[in-house]
Design a protein around this motif. Structure first.
Motif, PDB file in Angstrom:
ATOM      1  N   GLY A 126       0.831  -1.189   0.000  1.00 15.99           N
ATOM      2  CA  GLY A 126       0.000   0.000   0.000  1.00 15.99           C
ATOM      3  C   GLY A 126       0.869   1.243   0.000  1.00 15.99           C
ATOM      4  N   PRO A 127       0.286   2.397   0.115  1.00 16.10           N
ATOM      5  CA  PRO A 127      -1.144   2.556   0.360  1.00 16.10           C
ATOM      6  C   PRO A 127      -1.984   2.349  -0.895  1.00 16.10           C
ATOM      7  CG  PRO A 127      -0.104   4.699   0.182  1.00 16.10           C
ATOM      8  CD  PRO A 127       1.002   3.684   0.083  1.00 16.10           C
ATOM      9  N   TRP A 128      -3.181   1.822  -0.680  1.00 19.38           N
ATOM     10  CA  TRP A 128      -4.162   1.708  -1.745  1.00 19.38           C
ATOM     11  C   TRP A 128      -5.187   2.787  -1.495  1.00 19.38           C
ATOM     12  CZ3 TRP A 128      -5.550  -4.226  -1.729  1.00 19.38           C
ATOM     13  CH2 TRP A 128      -4.407  -4.964  -2.041  1.00 19.38           C
ATOM     14  N   CYS A 129      -5.710   3.383  -2.538  1.00 20.38           N
ATOM     15  CA  CYS A 129      -6.725   4.420  -2.338  1.00 20.38           C
ATOM     16  C   CYS A 129      -7.783   4.333  -3.426  1.00 20.38           C
ATOM     17  CB  CYS A 129      -6.095   5.812  -2.321  1.00 20.38           C
ATOM     18  SG  CYS A 129      -5.427   6.314  -3.897  1.00 20.38           S
ATOM     19  N   ILE A 130      -8.903   4.959  -3.159  1.00 16.88           N
ATOM     20  CA  ILE A 130     -10.012   4.994  -4.109  1.00 16.88           C
ATOM     21  C   ILE A 130      -9.740   6.100  -5.114  1.00 16.88           C
ATOM     22  CG2 ILE A 130     -12.479   5.366  -4.388  1.00 16.88           C
ATOM     23  CD1 ILE A 130     -12.782   4.337  -1.487  1.00 16.88           C
ATOM     24  N   ALA A 131      -9.746   5.743  -6.392  1.00 17.54           N
ATOM     25  CA  ALA A 131      -9.511   6.732  -7.446  1.00 17.54           C
ATOM     26  C   ALA A 131     -10.792   7.511  -7.705  1.00 17.54           C
ATOM     27  CB  ALA A 131      -9.049   6.038  -8.719  1.00 17.54           C
TER      28      ALA A 131
ATOM     29  N   GLY B 133     -15.685   8.480 -12.827  1.00 13.43           N
ATOM     30  CA  GLY B 133     -17.060   8.057 -13.012  1.00 13.43           C
ATOM     31  C   GLY B 133     -17.342   6.674 -12.448  1.00 13.43           C
ATOM     32  N   THR B 134     -16.358   5.796 -12.464  1.00 12.95           N
ATOM     33  CA  THR B 134     -16.551   4.459 -11.896  1.00 12.95           C
ATOM     34  C   THR B 134     -15.736   4.352 -10.623  1.00 12.95           C
ATOM     35  OG1 THR B 134     -14.727   3.571 -13.179  1.00 12.95           O
ATOM     36  CG2 THR B 134     -16.926   3.411 -14.164  1.00 12.95           C
ATOM     37  N   ARG B 135     -16.215   3.554  -9.731  1.00 12.19           N
ATOM     38  CA  ARG B 135     -15.494   3.380  -8.469  1.00 12.19           C
ATOM     39  C   ARG B 135     -14.556   2.189  -8.608  1.00 12.19           C
ATOM     40  NH1 ARG B 135     -20.810   4.598  -6.150  1.00 12.19           N
ATOM     41  NH2 ARG B 135     -20.625   6.690  -5.300  1.00 12.19           N
ATOM     42  N   PHE B 136     -13.301   2.439  -8.403  1.00 12.03           N
ATOM     43  CA  PHE B 136     -12.341   1.356  -8.399  1.00 12.03           C
ATOM     44  C   PHE B 136     -11.174   1.741  -7.515  1.00 12.03           C
ATOM     45  CE2 PHE B 136     -11.530   3.994 -12.062  1.00 12.03           C
ATOM     46  CZ  PHE B 136     -10.157   4.207 -12.035  1.00 12.03           C
ATOM     47  N   VAL B 137     -10.470   0.741  -7.075  1.00 10.54           N
ATOM     48  CA  VAL B 137      -9.361   0.953  -6.165  1.00 10.54           C
ATOM     49  C   VAL B 137      -8.065   0.888  -6.952  1.00 10.54           C
ATOM     50  CG1 VAL B 137      -8.210   0.050  -4.119  1.00 10.54           C
ATOM     51  CG2 VAL B 137     -10.673  -0.091  -4.301  1.00 10.54           C
ATOM     52  N   THR B 138      -7.208   1.847  -6.736  1.00 10.75           N
ATOM     53  CA  THR B 138      -5.890   1.816  -7.358  1.00 10.75           C
ATOM     54  C   THR B 138      -4.818   1.762  -6.284  1.00 10.75           C
ATOM     55  OG1 THR B 138      -5.750   4.217  -7.439  1.00 10.75           O
ATOM     56  CG2 THR B 138      -6.580   3.117  -9.399  1.00 10.75           C
ATOM     57  N   ILE B 139      -3.688   1.233  -6.659  1.00  8.73           N
ATOM     58  CA  ILE B 139      -2.532   1.200  -5.775  1.00  8.73           C
ATOM     59  C   ILE B 139      -1.721   2.448  -6.056  1.00  8.73           C
ATOM     60  CG2 ILE B 139      -0.445  -0.059  -5.179  1.00  8.73           C
ATOM     61  CD1 ILE B 139      -1.883  -2.516  -6.475  1.00  8.73           C
ATOM     62  N   THR B 140      -1.396   3.159  -5.019  1.00 11.69           N
ATOM     63  CA  THR B 140      -0.522   4.315  -5.193  1.00 11.69           C
ATOM     64  C   THR B 140       0.685   4.148  -4.289  1.00 11.69           C
ATOM     65  OG1 THR B 140      -1.694   5.558  -3.489  1.00 11.69           O
ATOM     66  CG2 THR B 140      -2.415   5.890  -5.756  1.00 11.69           C
ATOM     67  N   GLY B 141       1.795   4.566  -4.766  1.00 14.39           N
ATOM     68  CA  GLY B 141       3.027   4.485  -4.010  1.00 14.39           C
ATOM     69  C   GLY B 141       4.147   5.089  -4.820  1.00 14.39           C
ATOM     70  N   PRO B 142       5.328   5.127  -4.272  1.00 15.33           N
ATOM     71  CA  PRO B 142       6.431   5.787  -4.968  1.00 15.33           C
ATOM     72  C   PRO B 142       6.850   5.068  -6.255  1.00 15.33           C
ATOM     73  CG  PRO B 142       7.197   4.720  -2.967  1.00 15.33           C
ATOM     74  CD  PRO B 142       5.715   4.626  -2.966  1.00 15.33           C
ATOM     75  N   ASP B 143       6.654   3.745  -6.329  1.00 22.80           N
ATOM     76  CA  ASP B 143       7.158   2.997  -7.480  1.00 22.80           C
ATOM     77  C   ASP B 143       6.085   2.394  -8.376  1.00 22.80           C
ATOM     78  OD1 ASP B 143       9.716   3.506  -6.554  1.00 22.80           O
ATOM     79  OD2 ASP B 143       9.720   1.715  -5.312  1.00 22.80           O
TER      80      ASP B 143
ATOM     81  N   ALA C 229     -14.812  -2.139  -7.553  1.00 21.05           N
ATOM     82  CA  ALA C 229     -15.805  -2.388  -6.525  1.00 21.05           C
ATOM     83  C   ALA C 229     -17.134  -1.768  -6.942  1.00 21.05           C
ATOM     84  CB  ALA C 229     -15.351  -1.802  -5.197  1.00 21.05           C
ATOM     85  N   PRO C 230     -18.246  -2.515  -6.801  1.00 17.74           N
ATOM     86  CA  PRO C 230     -19.543  -1.995  -7.208  1.00 17.74           C
ATOM     87  C   PRO C 230     -20.097  -0.928  -6.264  1.00 17.74           C
ATOM     88  CG  PRO C 230     -19.784  -4.180  -6.292  1.00 17.74           C
ATOM     89  CD  PRO C 230     -18.317  -3.903  -6.360  1.00 17.74           C
ATOM     90  N   LYS C 231     -19.651  -0.950  -5.009  1.00 19.20           N
ATOM     91  CA  LYS C 231     -20.146   0.027  -4.032  1.00 19.20           C
ATOM     92  C   LYS C 231     -18.959   0.715  -3.378  1.00 19.20           C
ATOM     93  CE  LYS C 231     -22.835  -2.250  -1.203  1.00 19.20           C
ATOM     94  NZ  LYS C 231     -23.836  -3.002  -0.445  1.00 19.20           N
ATOM     95  N   VAL C 232     -19.127   1.965  -3.018  1.00 23.70           N
ATOM     96  CA  VAL C 232     -18.041   2.719  -2.399  1.00 23.70           C
ATOM     97  C   VAL C 232     -17.611   2.078  -1.077  1.00 23.70           C
ATOM     98  CG1 VAL C 232     -19.464   4.413  -1.172  1.00 23.70           C
ATOM     99  CG2 VAL C 232     -17.167   5.044  -1.958  1.00 23.70           C
ATOM    100  N   GLU C 233     -18.558   1.476  -0.364  1.00 26.33           N
ATOM    101  CA  GLU C 233     -18.204   0.819   0.901  1.00 26.33           C
ATOM    102  C   GLU C 233     -17.250  -0.354   0.662  1.00 26.33           C
ATOM    103  OE1 GLU C 233     -22.002   2.992   1.330  1.00 26.33           O
ATOM    104  OE2 GLU C 233     -21.354   1.492  -0.107  1.00 26.33           O
ATOM    105  N   ASP C 234     -17.474  -1.096  -0.432  1.00 26.54           N
ATOM    106  CA  ASP C 234     -16.571  -2.191  -0.784  1.00 26.54           C
ATOM    107  C   ASP C 234     -15.195  -1.644  -1.161  1.00 26.54           C
ATOM    108  OD1 ASP C 234     -18.691  -3.965  -0.399  1.00 26.54           O
ATOM    109  OD2 ASP C 234     -19.212  -3.995  -2.526  1.00 26.54           O
ATOM    110  N   ALA C 235     -15.193  -0.555  -1.910  1.00 21.28           N
ATOM    111  CA  ALA C 235     -13.930   0.057  -2.308  1.00 21.28           C
ATOM    112  C   ALA C 235     -13.130   0.517  -1.096  1.00 21.28           C
ATOM    113  CB  ALA C 235     -14.189   1.226  -3.253  1.00 21.28           C
ATOM    114  N   ARG C 236     -13.816   1.073  -0.109  1.00 18.01           N
ATOM    115  CA  ARG C 236     -13.125   1.518   1.115  1.00 18.01           C
ATOM    116  C   ARG C 236     -12.495   0.339   1.848  1.00 18.01           C
ATOM    117  NH1 ARG C 236     -18.156   5.220   2.777  1.00 18.01           N
ATOM    118  NH2 ARG C 236     -17.636   7.047   1.538  1.00 18.01           N
TER     119      ARG C 236
END
Length: 93
Positions: free
Chosen positions: A8-13, A16-26, A34-41
């Motif tokens: 991680g950290p992983w964060c919600i991008a 228009g669509t809800r999906f989780v992306t990995i963000t980090g230095p590299d 994720a179909p729902k924001v709660e799932d994405a969180r």
């Protein structure tokens, strides 16, 4: 136990669509949709929750708690080990 997941950290991008992306230095890329924001969180919190489970397991083990009792520490140790196993092997206990 070493994690085999993308760190991680992983964060919600945003977008228009809800999906989780990995963000980090590299690295930056799609981890899951994720179909729902709660799932994405929940998905975004997974690396942090995994780290906490590993720390809890290590602390309780160092303090010589066992996972075979009904006291809160034993239950927590059992639950932490089950969560770690599920995250590392895919097996629910």
């Amino acid at each position: 136990m070493s994690a085999q997941h993308t760190p991680g950290p992983w964060c919600i991008a945003s977008g228009g669509t809800r999906f989780v992306t990995i963000t980090g230095p590299d690295y930056s890329g799609l981890v899951a949709k994720a179909p729902k924001v709660e799932d994405a969180r929940l998905i975004a919190a997974a690396p942090d929750l995994y780290s906490i489970a590993v720390c809890v397991e290590a602390l309780l083990t160092r303090q010589r708690w066992t996972a075979n009792g009904n006291d809160p520490e034993s239950v927590l140790l059992r639950d932490a080990r089950a969560a770690i196993a599920k995250a590392t092997t895919g097996i629910s206990k």
